[in-house]
Scaffold this motif. Structure first.
Motif, mmCIF file in Angstrom:
data_model
loop_
_atom_site.group_PDB
_atom_site.id
_atom_site.type_symbol
_atom_site.label_atom_id
_atom_site.label_comp_id
_atom_site.label_asym_id
_atom_site.label_seq_id
_atom_site.Cartn_x
_atom_site.Cartn_y
_atom_site.Cartn_z
ATOM 1 N N SER A 263 -6.610 36.012 23.895
ATOM 2 C CA SER A 263 -5.592 34.996 23.637
ATOM 3 C C SER A 263 -6.171 33.606 23.803
ATOM 4 O O SER A 263 -6.954 33.355 24.737
ATOM 5 N N PHE A 264 -5.832 32.724 22.855
ATOM 6 C CA PHE A 264 -6.059 31.308 23.117
ATOM 7 C C PHE A 264 -5.081 30.872 24.186
ATOM 8 O O PHE A 264 -4.009 31.477 24.371
ATOM 9 N N VAL A 265 -5.421 29.805 24.889
ATOM 10 C CA VAL A 265 -4.560 29.304 25.964
ATOM 11 C C VAL A 265 -4.428 27.800 25.799
ATOM 12 O O VAL A 265 -5.433 27.098 25.627
ATOM 13 N N ASN A 266 -3.200 27.315 25.844
ATOM 14 C CA ASN A 266 -2.963 25.872 25.756
ATOM 15 C C ASN A 266 -3.232 25.249 27.117
ATOM 16 O O ASN A 266 -2.524 25.536 28.086
ATOM 17 N N PRO A 267 -4.265 24.396 27.232
ATOM 18 C CA PRO A 267 -4.596 23.849 28.551
ATOM 19 C C PRO A 267 -3.671 22.713 28.978
ATOM 20 O O PRO A 267 -3.760 22.246 30.120
ATOM 21 N N LEU A 268 -2.809 22.261 28.048
ATOM 22 C CA LEU A 268 -1.884 21.154 28.336
ATOM 23 C C LEU A 268 -2.639 19.897 28.766
ATOM 24 O O LEU A 268 -2.166 19.104 29.580
ATOM 25 N N ARG A 269 -3.822 19.739 28.218
ATOM 26 C CA ARG A 269 -4.644 18.551 28.447
ATOM 27 C C ARG A 269 -5.656 18.463 27.317
ATOM 28 O O ARG A 269 -5.805 19.403 26.523
ATOM 29 N N GLU A 270 -6.374 17.346 27.238
ATOM 30 C CA GLU A 270 -7.368 17.156 26.185
ATOM 31 C C GLU A 270 -8.544 18.127 26.362
ATOM 32 O O GLU A 270 -8.962 18.402 27.483
ATOM 33 N N ILE A 271 -9.064 18.630 25.243
ATOM 34 C CA ILE A 271 -10.303 19.420 25.275
ATOM 35 C C ILE A 271 -11.457 18.452 25.016
ATOM 36 O O ILE A 271 -11.481 17.791 23.973
ATOM 37 N N PRO A 272 -12.403 18.332 25.949
ATOM 38 C CA PRO A 272 -13.520 17.392 25.741
ATOM 39 C C PRO A 272 -14.263 17.680 24.443
ATOM 40 O O PRO A 272 -14.368 18.834 24.011
ATOM 41 N N VAL A 273 -14.794 16.613 23.829
ATOM 42 C CA VAL A 273 -15.505 16.743 22.560
ATOM 43 C C VAL A 273 -16.661 17.732 22.684
ATOM 44 O O VAL A 273 -16.887 18.572 21.804
ATOM 45 N N PHE A 274 -17.386 17.660 23.808
ATOM 46 C CA PHE A 274 -18.519 18.563 23.998
ATOM 47 C C PHE A 274 -18.071 20.025 23.965
ATOM 48 O O PHE A 274 -18.719 20.878 23.366
ATOM 49 N N ILE A 275 -16.943 20.327 24.611
ATOM 50 C CA ILE A 275 -16.437 21.700 24.642
ATOM 51 C C ILE A 275 -15.996 22.131 23.243
ATOM 52 O O ILE A 275 -16.226 23.284 22.837
ATOM 53 N N GLN A 276 -15.397 21.224 22.504
ATOM 54 C CA GLN A 276 -15.006 21.565 21.128
ATOM 55 C C GLN A 276 -16.228 21.922 20.287
ATOM 56 O O GLN A 276 -16.204 22.870 19.508
ATOM 57 N N GLN A 277 -17.302 21.142 20.463
ATOM 58 C CA GLN A 277 -18.528 21.419 19.705
ATOM 59 C C GLN A 277 -19.167 22.725 20.153
ATOM 60 O O GLN A 277 -19.683 23.492 19.342
ATOM 61 N N LEU A 278 -19.125 23.002 21.455
ATOM 62 C CA LEU A 278 -19.761 24.201 21.990
ATOM 63 C C LEU A 278 -19.023 25.461 21.560
ATOM 64 O O LEU A 278 -19.630 26.468 21.190
ATOM 65 N N THR A 279 -17.689 25.425 21.604
ATOM 66 C CA THR A 279 -16.884 26.633 21.390
ATOM 67 C C THR A 279 -16.237 26.709 20.013
ATOM 68 O O THR A 279 -15.727 27.764 19.632
ATOM 69 N N SER A 280 -16.238 25.576 19.302
ATOM 70 C CA SER A 280 -15.499 25.477 18.026
ATOM 71 C C SER A 280 -14.005 25.699 18.231
ATOM 72 O O SER A 280 -13.283 26.075 17.298
ATOM 73 N N ILE A 281 -13.514 25.503 19.445
ATOM 74 C CA ILE A 281 -12.077 25.595 19.737
ATOM 75 C C ILE A 281 -11.530 24.176 19.820
ATOM 76 O O ILE A 281 -11.962 23.380 20.664
ATOM 77 N N THR A 282 -10.592 23.874 18.938
ATOM 78 C CA THR A 282 -10.017 22.528 18.887
ATOM 79 C C THR A 282 -8.548 22.587 19.305
ATOM 80 O O THR A 282 -7.995 23.659 19.560
ATOM 81 N N HIS A 283 -7.935 21.417 19.350
ATOM 82 C CA HIS A 283 -6.513 21.354 19.726
ATOM 83 C C HIS A 283 -5.651 22.148 18.756
ATOM 84 O O HIS A 283 -4.604 22.686 19.134
ATOM 85 N N ARG A 284 -6.083 22.242 17.492
ATOM 86 C CA ARG A 284 -5.301 22.981 16.494
ATOM 87 C C ARG A 284 -5.173 24.454 16.870
ATOM 88 O O ARG A 284 -4.109 25.057 16.721
ATOM 89 N N GLU A 285 -6.286 25.066 17.375
ATOM 90 C CA GLU A 285 -6.236 26.487 17.751
ATOM 91 C C GLU A 285 -5.322 26.743 18.945
ATOM 92 O O GLU A 285 -4.711 27.805 19.052
ATOM 93 N N VAL A 286 -5.239 25.798 19.861
ATOM 94 C CA VAL A 286 -4.516 26.078 21.116
ATOM 95 C C VAL A 286 -3.131 25.473 21.166
ATOM 96 O O VAL A 286 -2.357 25.766 22.089
ATOM 97 N N SER A 287 -2.781 24.637 20.194
ATOM 98 C CA SER A 287 -1.506 23.909 20.295
ATOM 99 C C SER A 287 -0.303 24.846 20.337
ATOM 100 O O SER A 287 0.689 24.584 21.028
ATOM 101 N N ALA A 288 -0.365 25.974 19.598
ATOM 102 C CA ALA A 288 0.770 26.910 19.582
ATOM 103 C C ALA A 288 0.568 28.077 20.543
ATOM 104 O O ALA A 288 1.404 28.992 20.610
ATOM 105 N N ALA A 289 -0.533 28.057 21.296
ATOM 106 C CA ALA A 289 -0.836 29.168 22.205
ATOM 107 C C ALA A 289 -0.059 29.021 23.510
ATOM 108 O O ALA A 289 0.370 27.924 23.871
ATOM 109 N N PRO A 290 0.139 30.117 24.248
ATOM 110 C CA PRO A 290 0.840 30.022 25.536
ATOM 111 C C PRO A 290 -0.023 29.294 26.560
ATOM 112 O O PRO A 290 -1.254 29.278 26.464
#
Length: 934
Positions: A43-70
């Motif tokens: 499951s994706f998980v909404n962290p309810l906070r910003e995902i750092p740019v470095f983490i987005q580049q490392l994981t390819s997980i952006t706010h779009r993937e987690v916005s609707a996640a629990p």
């Protein structure tokens, strides 16, 4: 397989610290039962906070993937319930489990409890020769599918298969090995002891016994070598058609290279006529295959080995792994090749077995023992460099190196080094390094004899290796470590246990130990006094390029001779008493237990080590030999006295070289000296003079094909500040700016080559502070952790990478194709005038009336410069840019000699802005073409 459920967990998070607000952004769990993956949860998980740019580049997980996640609060109870009653498995449980437990606590749901398995710890034990234990690297090595690294679902599934692979590997080990592993496995950080116990039970039940020979109860693999050298009717391919036919068998995209074919002819002629030649063969034309093919054929015809020598053990291994198999495929004939290194590279099984009997171990020592036990079931060489151990483990490795050629009867069949020496007599190729070759020719009992030819690759480095053989190094930290092994009377240490043994056997009173302690204190006091004098003595201001590193000649320090002599005297007194304490036990050895014998052997080992140190002390500090040797002191102001090192090395290696060449000629064999840089324009025999090669020996310089460098360019950046007219900090700022702009224009894949570690570090730090290259992997020699080869592997693994290197990256590294697009030369590679060996050589030339700049400094720099260019173009398909930032190449009269030393490549004198624009155009054109090809 047992009936437990293993829950293999992987998390992707916004950072490393849940207490500081970092949160999970993806969780995956793969459940394994009875050797099979039975279900998965992700499951994706909404962290309810910003995902750092470095983490987005490392994981390819952006706010779009987690916005609707629990959020994790919404799934925490579900996750907690799924994990209850399972064995928790992760690739680094210290992170995943700790993070998850913290999140359970925050969400007020039950924490997990039970057994855990860390697959990093497990993989290090069961795959002890892996070069890396990152999940993606292990997956590649073990053929485990990992579609996308740093995505929790893919990582968890790959970790599950890693667990299954490890469990299967456990069941292939001999019962004796599993038993030895199990005894020490209880001190591990995760519950691996359970897995080992179950594997041992299975092996005993099923009788699946791996029948390896035993050395004093330790299973080890015994390689088999042929009893006689392979001899075959095999003719040399004299015509070009024959050569091309053979080469095309193993190189489907074979490219005609006239120089490679002619080089083969030259090597063949030298071997068959027993003549000597110097051959300069440029990079990229297939030099290694060019000499291996005639060497193997010559050996098959004569029934005698041909020796191949190269500069480093890494290159030695590379020839065996990458090239010898290709020769066999070309010839369709089986031949044998043996790699032989110095005896210290090999394990001493008797020393290892002795240490197994000593139970007082640190975690690092225990872990390294487990790795070695597994490694012994698979290694066919006993070469300790095959092991990937921790820093603490390396200290244990140093204790089990083979030190002596004297073997007990039961060691003879089990000694890897001795078996390798025997194998040399039946091998077609003996592959070794320059240092061992030089040292062996000075021995009365030679390992290399009855051979039919000698090929010395990377020959321009041979003089360096010859000098190293005669070099003696004093290291403060190494001395203190050895002294501490014998001198500490703390509970459990050697001295304390020796005292207990004497009391138990009634062989000595307290008086001799008081004498021993007094002698030790006097020895340490004298030693520490010398260390203090060398670390606190003030010297004139040194070259600022050295930074915190201070280097000075020992003869600049006066008045310490008596202090040096006192250390030697006190050390001799202490060694005498330590041996006396040991000798008093001789009469009672029959009544000692096996563990007590092992302890005594350990005491003997450290006494021998201290005797070696005593000889080194005399060599370095009391035998100056200033005519032939230079002695210098190095220290780093940031770590005193720990960084204190004193080195004694020959100033002129020509005498050593002449003795070596004379010994080779006594063998009456063909001799080929080869390298990419064997000549310097305007001074063709500079390198051969250094090597002691007679002027009558011909030099043959081969050329790369005319089209070889069609896709390369040389840029001289004309608006860089003059290095001689601005401060170092101003020049570093300009270098950092040029590197940043070039990296952005090309998309990375650059080498930035320095001549100074201090300048490298300051440039690297300035670029980091700018944050303009945050999207790139920046790898810096001497700053980033790892060996040169590990840094190079990291560089290759990233599409957007930059490697900052010093001396050892100017040559000897191979990055073919698009993995390297540009090399930036920060400064022309002159040796520092303060470099002690260079200064000693220069002083000697000056004293003889010669010009040390034109006869030493300049030709050495030109050779290094050519080597730097050689990193860039390895085939005619390589596109590359050689960028020179040092304006002296234009403003100084000697600059033309540097440029004349390079192949005929277009030279563009441009501003930084114009170069960047041109690189951007070339890069965009290349990217468009690549996309069209895809």
């Amino acid at each position: 397989m047992d009936n437990r459920t293993y829950a293999v967990v992987d998390l992707e998070t916004t950072g490393h610290s849940p207490s500081k607000g970092d949160r999970i952004i993806q969780i995956a769990i793969v459940f394994v039962e009875d050797g099979t993956i039975v279900r998965k949860y992700s499951s994706f998980v909404n962290p309810l906070r910003e995902i750092p740019v470095f983490i987005q580049q490392l994981t390819s997980i952006t706010h779009r993937e987690v916005s609707a996640a629990p959020s994790f609060e919404e799934i925490a109870l579900t996750v907690s319930e799924m994990l209850q009653g399972t064995v928790f498995v992760a690739h680094n449980t210290d992170f995943d489990l700790a993070f998850l437990q913290s999140e359970f606590k925050r969400c007020q749901v039950p924490a997990w409890s039970g057994k855990k398995i860390d697959t990093v710890e497990l993989a290090k034990i069961l795959f002890p020769s892996s070069t890396s234990y990152r999940l993606q690297d292990l997956a590649e090595d073990l053929d485990i599918i990992l579609p996308t690294a740093h995505r929790a679902d893919d990582d968890a599934e790959a970790t599950a298969y890693l667990l299954l692979t490890a469990l299967a590997k456990l069941r292939t080990l001999p019962a004796e090995t599993l038993n030895l592993l199990h005894r020490r496995s209880f001190s591990l950080k995760s519950n691996i002891s359970t897995l080992i116990h179950e594997a041992l039970s299975d092996v005993r039940k099923t009788g699946n016994v791996n029948n390896l020979p035993l050395f004093r109860g330790i299973p080890y693999r015994q390689p088999s070598y042929p009893n006689r050298i392979a001899v075959a009717r095999c003719s040399f391919p004299f015509t070009d058609d024959e050569k091309v036919k053979k080469l095309s068998k193993v190189f489907p995209a074979f490219e005609w290279r006239e120089s490679q074919l002619r080089f083969m002819d030259v090597v063949w002629k030298m071997l068959t006529t027993k003549e000597e030649i110097v051959a300069e063969v440029p990079t990229g034309i297939g030099k290694t295959i060019g000499y291996l093919l005639p060497a193997v054929i010559h050996s098959l015809q004569t029934g005698k080995p041909v020796i191949i020598s190269t500069f480093t053990n890494h290159l030695v291994d590379k020839i065996l792994v990458d090239e010898v198999g290709k020769i066999q495929e070309m010839l369709e004939i089986s031949c044998t090749a043996v790699v032989l290194k110095g005896k210290e590279q090999y394990i001493s099984l008797s020393k290892f077995e002795e240490l197994l009997r000593i139970t007082d171990e640190s975690y690092d020592e225990t872990f390294t023992i487990l790795q070695i036990l597994v490694w012994l079931t698979q290694t066919e060489t006993g070469d300790l460099t095959e092991l990937n151990v921790s820093g603490g483990g390396q200290l244990f490795i140093d204790r089990i190196r083979k030190r002596s050629n004297q073997l007990r009867e039961d060691e003879k069949d089990a000694d890897y080094h001795e078996r390798m020496i025997k194998a040399c007599s039946t091998a077609n190729l003996i592959i070794t390094n320059h240092s061992l070759l030089v040292a062996d020719f000075q021995q009365s009992r030679k390992k290399f004899h009855l051979f039919s030819g000698l090929i010395i690759d990377e020959a321009h480095q041979f003089i360096h290796s010859a000098s190293k053989v005669h070099e003696t190094v004093f290291s403060y930290m190494n001395w203190k470590y050895i002294m501490g092994q014998l001198g500490s009377d703390a509970d459990g240490q050697l001295l304390h246990r020796m005292m207990k043994l004497h009391r138990k056997l009634g062989t000595g009173g307290s008086a001799v130990f008081r004498q021993l302690n007094d002698a030790y204190e006097q020895f340490v006091s004298a030693f520490d006094n010398v260390a203090m004098l060398l670390t606190t003595r003030k010297f004139p201001k040194r070259n600022s390029n050295l930074g915190n590193r201070i280097v000075f000649r020992l003869n600049e320090v006066s008045g310490l001779e008596q202090s040096f002599l006192r250390v030697a005297e006190k050390m001799t007194e202490y060694i005498y008493l330590a041996e006396r304490v040991r000798n008093e036990l001789h009469m009672t050895e029959q009544s000692m237990s096996a563990n007590e014998h092992a302890f005594i052997a350990e005491w003997d080992y450290w006494i021998r080590e201290l005797k070696i140190k005593a000889a080194q002390w005399v060599t370095v500090f009391l035998e100056r030999e200033e005519e032939n040797y230079t002695v210098w002191v190095e220290k780093d102001n940031r770590s005193l006295p720990g960084s204190l090192t004193v080195i004694k090395t020959p100033v002129d290696g020509s005498r050593i070289m002449k003795e070596f060449i004379s010994a080779v000629k006594d063998e009456q064999v063909g001799l080929v000296w080869t390298s990419g840089t064997m000549t310097v324009k305007d001074d063709e025999r500079f390198v051969t003079r250094q090597l002691g090669i007679a002027d009558t020996v011909p030099i043959k310089a081969f050329e790369a094909p005319l089209h070889f460098y069609n896709k390369s360019s040389i840029f001289i950046v004309e608006d860089m500040p003059s290095i001689q007219h601005v401060s170092q900090s101003a020049y570093i700022e300009a270098v950092a700016d040029a590197v940043i702009q070039t990296v952005i224009a090309t998309g990375g894949r650059l080498f930035v080559l320095f001549t100074s570690q201090d300048m490298l570090r300051k440039t690297y730090e300035l670029i980091l502070e700018s944050e303009l290259l945050n999207d790139y992997a920046l790898i810096a020699q001497g700053v980033s952790s790892g060996s040169r080869m590990k840094l190079l592997k990291s560089f290759r693994q990233f599409d957007k990478s930059v490697l900052f290197g010093t001396n050892s990256f100017w040559e000897g590294v191979d990055v073919p194709g698009e993995a390297l697009t540009a090399v930036i030369i920060v400064r022309l590679p002159f040796s520092s005038p303060d470099e002690v060996v260079f200064k000693a050589k220069a002083d000697r030339l000056t004293a003889s009336g010669a010009n040390s700049f034109s006869e030493l400094a300049l030709p050495e720099a030109i050779i290094r410069f050519r080597q730097g260019f050689g990193r860039l173009i390895r085939s005619s398909n390589d596109r590359g840019y050689f960028i020179i930032l040092d304006r002296r190449i234009e403003t100084k009269s000697y600059g033309r000699r540097f440029l004349n030393a390079l192949p005929n490549v277009p030279i563009k004198r441009v501003s930084l802005e114009r170069m960047v624009n041109e690189l951007e155009d070339c890069y965009n054109e290349t990217e468009c073409k690549r996309k069209q090809d895809d």
